[in-house]
Design a protein around this motif. Structure first.
Motif, short mmCIF file in Angstrom:
data_model
loop_
_atom_site.label_atom_id
_atom_site.label_comp_id
_atom_site.label_asym_id
_atom_site.label_seq_id
_atom_site.Cartn_x
_atom_site.Cartn_y
_atom_site.Cartn_z
N TYR A 182 25.25 37.33 9.93
CA TYR A 182 24.60 36.10 10.40
C TYR A 182 25.59 34.96 10.30
CZ TYR A 182 20.81 33.05 11.69
OH TYR A 182 20.02 32.16 12.37
N ILE A 183 25.61 34.11 11.32
CA ILE A 183 26.61 33.05 11.42
C ILE A 183 25.94 31.69 11.50
CG2 ILE A 183 28.48 32.11 12.84
CD1 ILE A 183 28.99 34.98 13.82
N GLY A 184 26.46 30.72 10.75
CA GLY A 184 26.02 29.33 10.83
C GLY A 184 27.22 28.41 10.93
N LEU A 185 26.94 27.11 11.06
CA LEU A 185 28.01 26.15 11.28
C LEU A 185 27.85 24.90 10.41
CD1 LEU A 185 28.26 26.02 15.20
CD2 LEU A 185 29.99 26.94 13.64
N PHE A 186 28.99 24.38 9.98
CA PHE A 186 29.09 23.02 9.47
C PHE A 186 29.89 22.22 10.49
CE2 PHE A 186 29.09 25.56 5.46
CZ PHE A 186 27.90 25.09 4.92
N GLY A 187 29.34 21.09 10.92
CA GLY A 187 30.04 20.23 11.87
C GLY A 187 30.34 18.88 11.26
N ASP A 188 30.81 17.96 12.10
CA ASP A 188 31.15 16.60 11.64
C ASP A 188 32.13 16.60 10.47
OD1 ASP A 188 29.72 15.31 13.59
OD2 ASP A 188 27.95 14.99 12.37
N VAL A 189 33.09 17.52 10.52
CA VAL A 189 34.09 17.62 9.46
C VAL A 189 35.02 16.40 9.53
CG1 VAL A 189 36.04 18.98 8.61
CG2 VAL A 189 33.99 20.13 9.50
#
Length: 208
Positions: A59-66
């Protein structure tokens, strides 16, 4: 033997087509890199995480706004410094229910299963950089869930050039690593959901 007219026409127009094809602004050309301080472009910087679920699928998720900074000098690449902040509270997945589970408070005042509703930002700060060609090994400290542990990134220079919209000199860096979530106090559902978390990092740094 005569070539068909269609092939002759294609051969005649090929040089014109080649001349009109646009060049991608970023190229894997280290001579384009300029010494100085860079800041991450949050709109084009992402960290993907991957865990195994029940042994059936990943299962894959994301962190953005790095956000973050990069200091480098092509004449001395091993002196580069990286400092990146990841807003854990902006985690996203393909399932609204799972995203809510990652960020919901613990039941009846207990510890949250994962991050909780107001998680602190994660942060990676490099301690050493070992460069070999377009690749680098970046050692550093990752702070996640209030716990700091050493982490090694396998990084790669992906391209440099001028952003055609804001005209800023941009350097792209990609990296991968594996962490154990239990090292950072996140141990819910072990071992049904894997302890190992694969991270894939893509950051565009713009020159200040």
């Amino acid at each position: 033997m005569r070539l068909p007219l269609a092939l002759l026409a294609l051969a005649a127009t090929a040089p014109l087509l080649a001349q009109s094809a646009p060049e991608v602004p970023g190229q894997m050309d280290a001579t384009r890199v300029v010494a100085g301080s860079y800041s991450a472009d949050p709109s084009h910087s992402l960290i993907a995480w991957e865990v195994n679920h029940f042994g059936f699928s990943d299962y894959i998720g994301l962190f953005g706004d790095v956000s973050g900074t990069l200091k480098l000098d092509p004449a001395n690449p091993s002196a580069a410094k990286v400092d990146v902040t990841i807003p854990v509270g902006k985690v996203t997945t393909a399932s609204a229910g799972l995203t809510d589970h990652l960020l919901r408070p613990g039941e009846d005042g207990a510890k949250p299963d994962f991050f909780g509703p107001e998680p602190a930002d994660a942060r990676f700060v490099s301690t050493s950089v070992d460069v070999s060609g377009n690749a680098a090994t970046i050692e550093g400290d990752l702070t996640l869930n209030g716990i700091t542990k050493p982490v090694t990134l396998d990084a790669e220079f992906t391209g440099a050039g001028n952003n055609p919209f804001n005209k800023k000199l941009t350097v792209g860096i990609s990296a991968t690593t594996m962490i154990k979530r239990s090292d950072f106090g996140i141990d819910t559902a072990l071992p049904l959901v894997s302890d190992a978390v694969q991270l894939e990092i893509h950051v565009a740094f713009e020159k200040d």
